[in-house]
Design a protein around this motif. Structure first.
Motif, PDB file in Angstrom:
ATOM      1  N   GLY A  74       0.876  -1.097  -0.070  1.00 50.42           N
ATOM      2  CA  GLY A  74       0.083   0.035   0.016  1.00 50.42           C
ATOM      3  C   GLY A  74       0.786   1.252   0.120  1.00 50.42           C
TER       4      GLY A  74
ATOM      5  N   THR B 222      -6.639   2.131  -0.025  1.00 49.69           N
ATOM      6  CA  THR B 222      -7.189   1.233   0.997  1.00 49.69           C
ATOM      7  C   THR B 222      -7.442  -0.182   0.517  1.00 49.69           C
ATOM      8  N   TRP B 223      -7.204  -1.248   1.248  1.00 53.78           N
ATOM      9  CA  TRP B 223      -7.268  -2.668   1.011  1.00 53.78           C
ATOM     10  C   TRP B 223      -8.738  -3.120   1.332  1.00 53.78           C
ATOM     11  N   ARG B 224      -9.492  -3.612   0.728  1.00 51.59           N
ATOM     12  CA  ARG B 224     -10.635  -4.098   1.025  1.00 51.59           C
ATOM     13  C   ARG B 224     -10.686  -5.666   0.610  1.00 51.59           C
TER      14      ARG B 224
ATOM     15  N   TYR C 216      -7.259  -3.456  -3.933  1.00 54.35           N
ATOM     16  CA  TYR C 216      -6.598  -2.250  -3.480  1.00 54.35           C
ATOM     17  C   TYR C 216      -7.696  -1.064  -4.082  1.00 54.35           C
ATOM     18  N   GLU C 217      -7.953  -0.272  -3.358  1.00 55.63           N
ATOM     19  CA  GLU C 217      -8.638   0.815  -4.004  1.00 55.63           C
ATOM     20  C   GLU C 217      -7.892   2.172  -3.754  1.00 55.63           C
TER      21      GLU C 217
ATOM     22  N   GLU D   1      -5.369   8.503  -1.139  1.00 57.31           N
ATOM     23  CA  GLU D   1      -5.854   7.346  -0.542  1.00 57.31           C
ATOM     24  C   GLU D   1      -5.559   5.892  -1.080  1.00 57.31           C
TER      25      GLU D   1
END
Length: 356
Positions: free
Chosen positions: A104, A117-119, A144-145, A115
């Protein structure tokens, strides 16, 4: 002089880029580096420039627009921006090989994302790129977003970022393969991926094995394969080789088993060589399970094993996998096929990613 980053879309037509650079040059702007991102709406040119201190962001935007550039983005840059993109990517890749759990952070550095973000994996959200949002499939599971207000993401940036994520996943898998196995008789062996530096240890393994064990492994004869062939097995183009070592600890531990997974097309071939005094202790079964796990993660449809019909220990190890198999016989050799669950990976589509 002041460093700036400028990104603008230019029609992909002869002479248009030179018009833009000439417009910047008329204002004393020196172009230090340029990257070209090909998109459906034209070439997106990313410049690092050195501009006179008197020029403002508005002045640079005006110069770009006079040079037939559009969708312009301008921002101050730092001295570290002087490093070219390949150098930066190689530096991040080197960091991820050593610390794969920092993917990340590497993505944020690579793309200047606001930003990251891992979802967890969720249905209906394949990877893709939009103007302000990028979704990257994590091969280890999840997504990853990334979000960035400006400038818009490009397909080239998506490709670089996905390659970086895949590298991190590969490094993490290699770390995961460095484990200690406790066998049924309480003996301990250490598993790890093979490298080219293991050639001497693998040669010693073959020399320590009986002619019967070597013949069962290679089918064609009992002689030890030439070093050139063993070197290719250690680092296959597709697949993985795992080594099991045992001893007092340290890098000098002798190799007591080698497990090979060699991919070809949508199938992979697995094979084992276990030193005679380490056979019938569950080591072969444990290695075979790990090879199947690698094959499933790599998306192979099946794993094949070519086994002599009289090789009872290997056939017993296959049965212990408790998986469906099919067997074909050709003389004294059995081909055992272990089907795997095929995981479809959807191709990225821009429409799948909302533009925020």
């Amino acid at each position: 002089m002041t460093l700036w980053r400028i990104r603008a879309t230019v029609d992909d037509r002869p002479g248009y880029l030179s018009v833009l650079t000439a417009s910047l040059a008329l204002r004393g702007v020196n172009i230090l580096t340029v990257q070209v991102h090909t998109t459906e709406v034209g070439a997106v040119d990313d410049f690092l420039v050195d501009a006179p201190d008197r020029l403002t962001e508005a002045d640079l935007r005006a110069a770009v627009e006079r040079g037939r550039g559009r969708d312009c983005w301008v921002a101050r840059s730092e001295a570290r921006g002087l490093a070219d993109q390949p150098t930066r990517v190689l530096g991040l890749a080197n960091r991820l090989v050593r610390e794969p759990d920092r993917a990340g952070e590497a993505l944020r550095t690579l793309l200047g994302a606001d930003e990251v973000t891992w979802r967890p994996a969720s249905a209906g959200r394949p990877g893709g790129v939009g103007e302000r949002t990028m979704l990257l499939a994590d091969p280890a599971g999840g997504t990853y977003e990334l979000r960035r207000r400006e400038p818009s993401f490009t397909p080239a940036e998506y490709a670089r970022a996905q390659a970086l994520v895949e590298l991190a996943a590969t490094a993490a898998r290699r770390d995961a393969d460095r484990v200690t196995l406790v066998l049924s008789d309480s003996a301990e062996v250490r598993l790890r991926p093979a490298t080219a530096d293991d050639l001497a240890g693998v040669v010693e393994l073959h020399d320590a094995c009986s002619a019967r064990s070597r013949q069962r492994r290679y089918l064609s004869g009992a002689a030890r394969p030439a070093p050139a062939r063993l070197r290719r097995l250690l680092e296959p183009a597709r697949g993985i080789t795992l080594l099991a070592t045992a001893g007092p600890g340290g890098e000098a531990e002798p190799v007591v088993a080698m497990a090979n997974l060699l991919g070809e097309g949508d199938e992979a071939e697995a094979a084992l060589l276990v030193r005679d005094d380490w056979q019938r202790r569950g080591l072969g079964t444990a290695l075979l399970r790990r090879l199947l796990g690698h094959a499933e993660r790599a998306g192979y449809a099946a794993v094949l094993l070519h086994v002599q019909a009289e090789n009872t220990p290997m056939l017993r190890a296959v049965r212990r996998l408790d998986r469906p198999t099919s067997v074909e016989r050709d003389g004294g050799v059995l081909t055992v096929t272990v089907p795997l669950a095929v995981r479809a990976v959807p191709l990225p589509r821009q429409a799948d990613v909302p533009a925020h």
